[in-house]
Design a protein around this motif. Structure first.
Motif, PDB file in Angstrom:
ATOM      1  N   ALA A  66     -25.322 -50.104  40.347  1.00 28.42           N
ATOM      2  CA  ALA A  66     -26.769 -50.233  40.144  1.00 28.42           C
ATOM      3  C   ALA A  66     -27.068 -51.006  38.867  1.00 28.42           C
ATOM      4  CB  ALA A  66     -27.419 -48.855  40.103  1.00 28.42           C
ATOM      5  N   GLU A  77     -26.340 -54.669  39.535  1.00 26.74           N
ATOM      6  CA  GLU A  77     -27.303 -55.243  40.474  1.00 26.74           C
ATOM      7  C   GLU A  77     -28.661 -55.502  39.831  1.00 26.74           C
ATOM      8  OE1 GLU A  77     -29.649 -53.242  44.065  1.00 26.74           O
ATOM      9  OE2 GLU A  77     -27.500 -53.458  44.473  1.00 26.74           O
ATOM     10  N   GLN A  78     -29.082 -54.610  38.939  1.00 30.28           N
ATOM     11  CA  GLN A  78     -30.424 -54.714  38.374  1.00 30.28           C
ATOM     12  C   GLN A  78     -30.454 -55.361  37.006  1.00 30.28           C
ATOM     13  OE1 GLN A  78     -32.728 -51.020  38.973  1.00 30.28           O
ATOM     14  NE2 GLN A  78     -31.104 -50.454  40.412  1.00 30.28           N
ATOM     15  N   ASN A  79     -29.324 -55.801  36.502  1.00 33.00           N
ATOM     16  CA  ASN A  79     -29.263 -56.468  35.208  1.00 33.00           C
ATOM     17  C   ASN A  79     -28.617 -57.838  35.411  1.00 33.00           C
ATOM     18  OD1 ASN A  79     -29.448 -56.886  32.431  1.00 33.00           O
ATOM     19  ND2 ASN A  79     -27.410 -56.078  32.094  1.00 33.00           N
ATOM     20  N   ARG A 116     -31.833 -60.916  31.590  1.00 30.12           N
ATOM     21  CA  ARG A 116     -31.090 -59.668  31.402  1.00 30.12           C
ATOM     22  C   ARG A 116     -31.901 -58.649  30.608  1.00 30.12           C
ATOM     23  NH1 ARG A 116     -25.683 -59.973  32.731  1.00 30.12           N
ATOM     24  NH2 ARG A 116     -24.927 -62.053  33.063  1.00 30.12           N
ATOM     25  N   GLU A 158     -35.380 -50.308  28.782  1.00 24.24           N
ATOM     26  CA  GLU A 158     -35.217 -51.111  29.991  1.00 24.24           C
ATOM     27  C   GLU A 158     -34.003 -50.653  30.799  1.00 24.24           C
ATOM     28  OE1 GLU A 158     -37.144 -55.320  28.443  1.00 24.24           O
ATOM     29  OE2 GLU A 158     -34.990 -55.000  28.263  1.00 24.24           O
ATOM     30  N   ILE A 182     -33.414 -48.294  34.987  1.00 28.00           N
ATOM     31  CA  ILE A 182     -32.640 -48.742  36.148  1.00 28.00           C
ATOM     32  C   ILE A 182     -32.670 -47.646  37.207  1.00 28.00           C
ATOM     33  CG2 ILE A 182     -30.299 -49.215  36.975  1.00 28.00           C
ATOM     34  CD1 ILE A 182     -29.802 -50.717  34.381  1.00 28.00           C
ATOM     35  N   ARG A 201     -33.463 -42.260  37.807  1.00 26.39           N
ATOM     36  CA  ARG A 201     -33.210 -43.388  36.906  1.00 26.39           C
ATOM     37  C   ARG A 201     -31.978 -43.110  36.055  1.00 26.39           C
ATOM     38  NH1 ARG A 201     -37.729 -46.471  37.381  1.00 26.39           N
ATOM     39  NH2 ARG A 201     -39.644 -45.400  37.945  1.00 26.39           N
TER      40      ARG A 201
END
Length: 104
Positions: A23, A26-28, A55, A61, A65, A77
């Motif tokens: 995760a 994928e999200q960064n 990024r 931040e 995630i 999260r």
């Protein structure tokens, strides 16, 4: 960024450390932006720049995630299952005395 995972919290939610790492990867991501209406489009009446966020940078931040979405709309999260902290970018040491290199 350092993420200290709580194994009990992760296991209680049916996740593994690999799920969390996936995760985060994928999200960064770093994405390339571009333009709408630029070449090779012919005779465009407009040109619009596309600005994309890159990024992640802050603890908050990373904490946002999303690891898992529940059926009832609840969101798990990273901050719910890990302690996050910003680490140094470089751990090398350079010592100086009066502007000259010195032994630390």
């Amino acid at each position: 960024m350092r993420a200290w995972l709580d194994p009990e919290r992760i296991a209680a939610r049916g996740l593994t450390a690999s799920d969390v790492v996936g995760a985060m990867r994928e999200q960064n991501v770093q994405v390339s932006a571009g333009q709408l209406g630029a070449e090779p489009i012919e005779e465009s009446d407009f040109l619009t720049l596309i600005n994309a966020r890159g990024r992640l940078e802050t603890v908050e931040e990373f904490g946002d995630i999303v690891l898992k979405r529940g059926e009832g709309g609840e969101i798990l999260r990273l901050a719910d299952v890990a302690r996050l902290e910003m680490g140094a970018g470089d751990y090398t040491l350079r010592s100086q005395l009066d502007g000259n290199n010195a032994v630390g």
